[in-house]
Write an enzyme that holds these catalytic residues in place. Structure first.
Site, mmCIF file in Angstrom:
data_model
loop_
_atom_site.group_PDB
_atom_site.id
_atom_site.type_symbol
_atom_site.label_atom_id
_atom_site.label_comp_id
_atom_site.label_asym_id
_atom_site.label_seq_id
_atom_site.Cartn_x
_atom_site.Cartn_y
_atom_site.Cartn_z
ATOM 1 N N SER A 41 0.842 -1.191 0.000
ATOM 2 C CA SER A 41 0.000 0.000 0.000
ATOM 3 C C SER A 41 0.888 1.257 0.000
ATOM 4 C CB SER A 41 -0.938 -0.048 1.200
ATOM 5 O OG SER A 41 -1.979 0.890 1.077
ATOM 6 N N ASP A 159 -5.308 -3.806 -2.596
ATOM 7 C CA ASP A 159 -4.467 -3.322 -1.511
ATOM 8 C C ASP A 159 -3.633 -4.422 -0.860
ATOM 9 O OD1 ASP A 159 -3.422 -2.082 0.725
ATOM 10 O OD2 ASP A 159 -5.361 -1.705 1.677
#
Length: 285
Positions: A41, A159
């Protein structure tokens, strides 16, 4: 002695803490002190700017370019966090990531993604990525807040923080025997900071996502809690494997865009990294 790994946690706008810490490493001339940089991320994006020699630029990105509603707008329910703005306008245009410098850096960047269908971790090296920008878009593809699944190599990814919020294991699997870990949460945080109403809304907004994604939104991760226990006990392990820089408290949150708070949080990251270098950890020793 073998160089340690550098592991960087994500966390949305809390990543301003870790980019501050990495900017301190950069200012100390330690860009080449690590064998590999591993992130998921926002941690992967920050790691990319660090390896490219642009951590100080990355710090300005948070404070100048991400601190307004073009990036985060809670009223824009279909895209609360505009990852496309981040990648296409900021990372490519406003403060362009020096991909050439990144690819020529002595250390490899490993970016952790989450397979959108299976929930398995998928690690991509900057040495092998055909389109690094799409890799970074994928690892930042927050369910519910952005909700796209990014196609890469015939699969779709989201993510990386879902499966590996602090990718220490991936760094050790890559061959590192020691790691400097930069977190964006305190050791006491158990990944359960959403109230019942927000959890319900998150599950509703995560339309089309696999069940494991919706479950991740609604409950804390046992794996993450176990990792925190490992890191908290690092002082008792011989030989020592990890050194962790983590905020005791942090005002910035995942979707906060107050520029003054972000700037203060970046300074805190710098200060905490400075204390780590002065008191505990010297790369290569």
């Amino acid at each position: 002695m073998a160089k340690p790994a550098l592991v960087v946690q994500g966390g949305g706008m809390r990543g301003v803490y870790s980019i501050g810490a990495l900017a301190e490493l950069e200012s100390e001339g330690l860009r080449d002190a690590f064998s590999v940089v591993v992130g998921s991320s926002a941690g992967a994006i920050n790691g990319a700017y660090f390896l490219a020699g642009q951590a100080n630029v990355g710090e300005r990105i948070y404070v100048d370019d991400l601190s307004h509603k073009a990036f985060i707008n809670p009223a824009r329910l279909w895209k609360v966090v505009d990852v496309d703005y981040l990648i296409d306008e900021v990372v490519k245009e406003h403060y362009p990531l020096d991909v050439v410098a990144l690819k020529s850096a002595p250390a490899e960047l490993l970016t952790v993604l989450t397979d959108a269908e299976t929930g398995e971790a998928f690690v991509v090296s900057n040495r092998e990525a055909d389109d690094l920008h799409e890799v970074l878009r994928a690892t930042a593809a927050l369910p519910a807040l952005y909700n796209k699944r990014i196609p890469l190599g015939g699969r779709r990814y989201i993510d990386g923080g879902i499966v590996a919020p602090v990718p220490v294991d991936q760094a050790l699997e890559a061959g590192a025997t020691q790691a400097l870990v930069v977190m964006t949460r305190s050791f006491t945080f158990l990944q359960d900071d959403l109230g019942a109403a927000m959890k319900w809304l998150g599950r509703r907004l995560a339309r089309g996502q696999a069940d494991f994604v919706k479950e991740n939104i609604s409950r804390p991760s046992p794996h993450y809690a176990a990792l925190l226990q490992r890191l908290a006990a690092e002082h008792t392990v011989t030989p020592r494997v990890t050194w962790t820089v983590a905020p005791s408290e942090i005002r910035a949150d995942r979707t906060g865009i107050d520029a003054s708070v972000l700037a203060a949080t970046a300074r805190l990251g710098r200060s905490d990294m400075r204390a780590m270098l002065d008191q505990e950890f010297t790369p290569g020793q």
